[in-house]
Design a protein around this motif. Structure first.
Motif, PDB file in Angstrom:
ATOM      1  N   PRO A 131      -5.864  -5.579   0.619  1.00 42.16           N
ATOM      2  CA  PRO A 131      -7.622  -5.139   0.203  1.00 42.16           C
ATOM      3  C   PRO A 131      -7.391  -4.209  -1.048  1.00 42.16           C
ATOM      4  O   PRO A 131      -6.717  -3.056  -0.972  1.00 42.16           O
ATOM      5  N   PRO A 132      -8.425  -4.251  -1.841  1.00 40.76           N
ATOM      6  CA  PRO A 132      -8.597  -3.253  -2.890  1.00 40.76           C
ATOM      7  C   PRO A 132      -8.712  -1.774  -2.393  1.00 40.76           C
ATOM      8  O   PRO A 132      -8.086  -0.826  -3.437  1.00 40.76           O
ATOM      9  N   GLU A 133      -9.163  -1.678  -1.528  1.00 40.80           N
ATOM     10  CA  GLU A 133      -9.525  -0.259  -0.952  1.00 40.80           C
ATOM     11  C   GLU A 133      -8.043   0.501  -0.555  1.00 40.80           C
ATOM     12  O   GLU A 133      -7.978   1.659  -0.453  1.00 40.80           O
TER      13      GLU A 133
ATOM     14  N   ASP B 148       2.600   1.397   8.133  1.00 35.52           N
ATOM     15  CA  ASP B 148       1.842   2.162   8.883  1.00 35.52           C
ATOM     16  C   ASP B 148       0.643   2.940   8.157  1.00 35.52           C
ATOM     17  O   ASP B 148       0.056   3.988   8.645  1.00 35.52           O
ATOM     18  N   SER B 149       0.418   2.112   6.916  1.00 33.46           N
ATOM     19  CA  SER B 149      -0.377   2.847   5.873  1.00 33.46           C
ATOM     20  C   SER B 149      -1.723   2.625   6.257  1.00 33.46           C
ATOM     21  O   SER B 149      -2.572   3.663   6.199  1.00 33.46           O
ATOM     22  N   PHE B 150      -2.306   1.503   6.529  1.00 37.59           N
ATOM     23  CA  PHE B 150      -3.710   1.257   6.595  1.00 37.59           C
ATOM     24  C   PHE B 150      -4.041   0.611   7.923  1.00 37.59           C
ATOM     25  O   PHE B 150      -3.144  -0.374   8.382  1.00 37.59           O
TER      26      PHE B 150
ATOM     27  N   PRO C 272       0.871  -1.068   0.120  1.00 34.69           N
ATOM     28  CA  PRO C 272      -0.036  -0.002   0.003  1.00 34.69           C
ATOM     29  C   PRO C 272       1.029   1.354   0.114  1.00 34.69           C
ATOM     30  O   PRO C 272       0.195   2.363  -0.099  1.00 34.69           O
ATOM     31  N   GLY C 273       2.115   1.373   0.192  1.00 31.83           N
ATOM     32  CA  GLY C 273       3.085   2.447   0.189  1.00 31.83           C
ATOM     33  C   GLY C 273       3.968   2.395   1.355  1.00 31.83           C
ATOM     34  O   GLY C 273       3.524   2.972   2.299  1.00 31.83           O
TER      35      GLY C 273
ATOM     36  N   HIS D  62      -7.177   4.323   5.747  1.00 35.35           N
ATOM     37  CA  HIS D  62      -6.231   5.159   6.549  1.00 35.35           C
ATOM     38  C   HIS D  62      -6.815   5.625   7.758  1.00 35.35           C
ATOM     39  O   HIS D  62      -7.997   6.043   7.791  1.00 35.35           O
ATOM     40  N   ASP D  63      -6.028   5.842   8.880  1.00 40.44           N
ATOM     41  CA  ASP D  63      -6.500   6.248  10.181  1.00 40.44           C
ATOM     42  C   ASP D  63      -5.233   7.019  10.680  1.00 40.44           C
ATOM     43  O   ASP D  63      -4.425   6.514  11.183  1.00 40.44           O
TER      44      ASP D  63
END
Length: 257
Positions: free
Chosen positions: A229-231, A56-58, A29-30, A132-133
């Motif tokens: 996850p696609p999101e 720490d992305s999602f 995810p990055g 993202h939180d």
């Protein structure tokens, strides 16, 4: 012709190595320089599993079948809702929805109102969702002043309602030591050296070797792409780059067959 063929094959191998998903697998995810982890769930309870993915992305939450889990937003409003049948809903009126669209915060439209009645929209069907939180990671593209690798950079609480019970999930984020580039450099040099040997001694079979390697990398990249996850908007280059090398190698084999 022989030189041109060698250059083509070497370019294919280089693209395969550089486009390999091995490095990207660390954080599809990055990737960032920080690692966030769940350190406490209070009170300890069942009904869900929660973790931070992509370094720490999602935040990824999986609700147990039959459980109802609600994620509370930044202003105390209902943000996400995991229903007993596996559906996941997002409150379109929640400011958290829009703030979470980007890692460092999104723009708030006029429709965002924490005090408004929830406007639930289905965003998932499997009881699982990632978002993202901003309570779980360092909220600045610049490194935290006065801190360095090994230091804690953030700590936050994600409040939940699990079957009506208030649950606090504590997450801490730590600045990680930078990975050594040595293995990647050595691997690239070794791969190109091996390719040069293959091209010199076994030119007739070199393209076939590249095809097999590229096919394996494409499979690995596809698995990596589909494993998040696609999101979270996984990086398409995980499978596109090795697939491009595969097509190029196949073309060489067909041409020289």
């Amino acid at each position: 012709m022989r030189v041109r063929r060698a250059i083509t094959l070497l370019a294919g191998i280089a693209g395969l190595v550089l486009g390999s998903p091995a490095a990207a697998l660390a954080d599809p995810p990055g990737p960032t320089d920080y690692l966030s982890e769940v350190t406490d769930v209070d009170p300890a309870t069942g009904g869900f599993e929660i973790e931070v993915i992509g370094g720490d992305s999602f935040v990824l939450l999986q609700a147990a079948p039959g459980a109802t889990v609600e994620v509370i937003g930044y202003h105390g409003e209902p943000y996400l809702r995991f229903l007993p049948d596996g559906r996941v809903e997002e409150n379109a009126a929640s400011p958290s929805k829009y703030l979470n669209e980007e890692r460092y915060g999104g723009d708030l439209p006029a429709a965002a109102n924490a005090a408004a009645p929830p406007d639930w929209r289905t965003v998932g069907e499997s009881g699982s969702y990632a978002w993202h939180d901003h309570r779980t990671h360092w909220m600045n593209p610049q490194p935290p002043p006065g801190l360095g690798p090994g230091d804690q950079v953030a700590e936050g609480v994600v409040p939940l309602l699990v079957d009506g019970v208030e649950v606090d999930v504590t997450v801490k984020s730590v600045w990680q030591q930078p990975p050594s580039p040595f293995p990647v450099v050595v691997g690239l040099i070794a791969g190109l050296a091996l390719a040069a040997i293959v091209l010199t001694r076994w030119q007739r079979h070199a393209a076939t070797v590249v095809v097999l390697l590229a096919a394996a990398a494409t499979v690995m990249g596809s698995i990596a792409y589909l494993s998040v996850p696609p999101e979270t908007s996984p990086v398409w280059s995980l499978w596109v780059l090795p697939a491009t090398s595969l097509l190029a190698a196949v073309a060489v084999v067909v041409r020289n067959g």
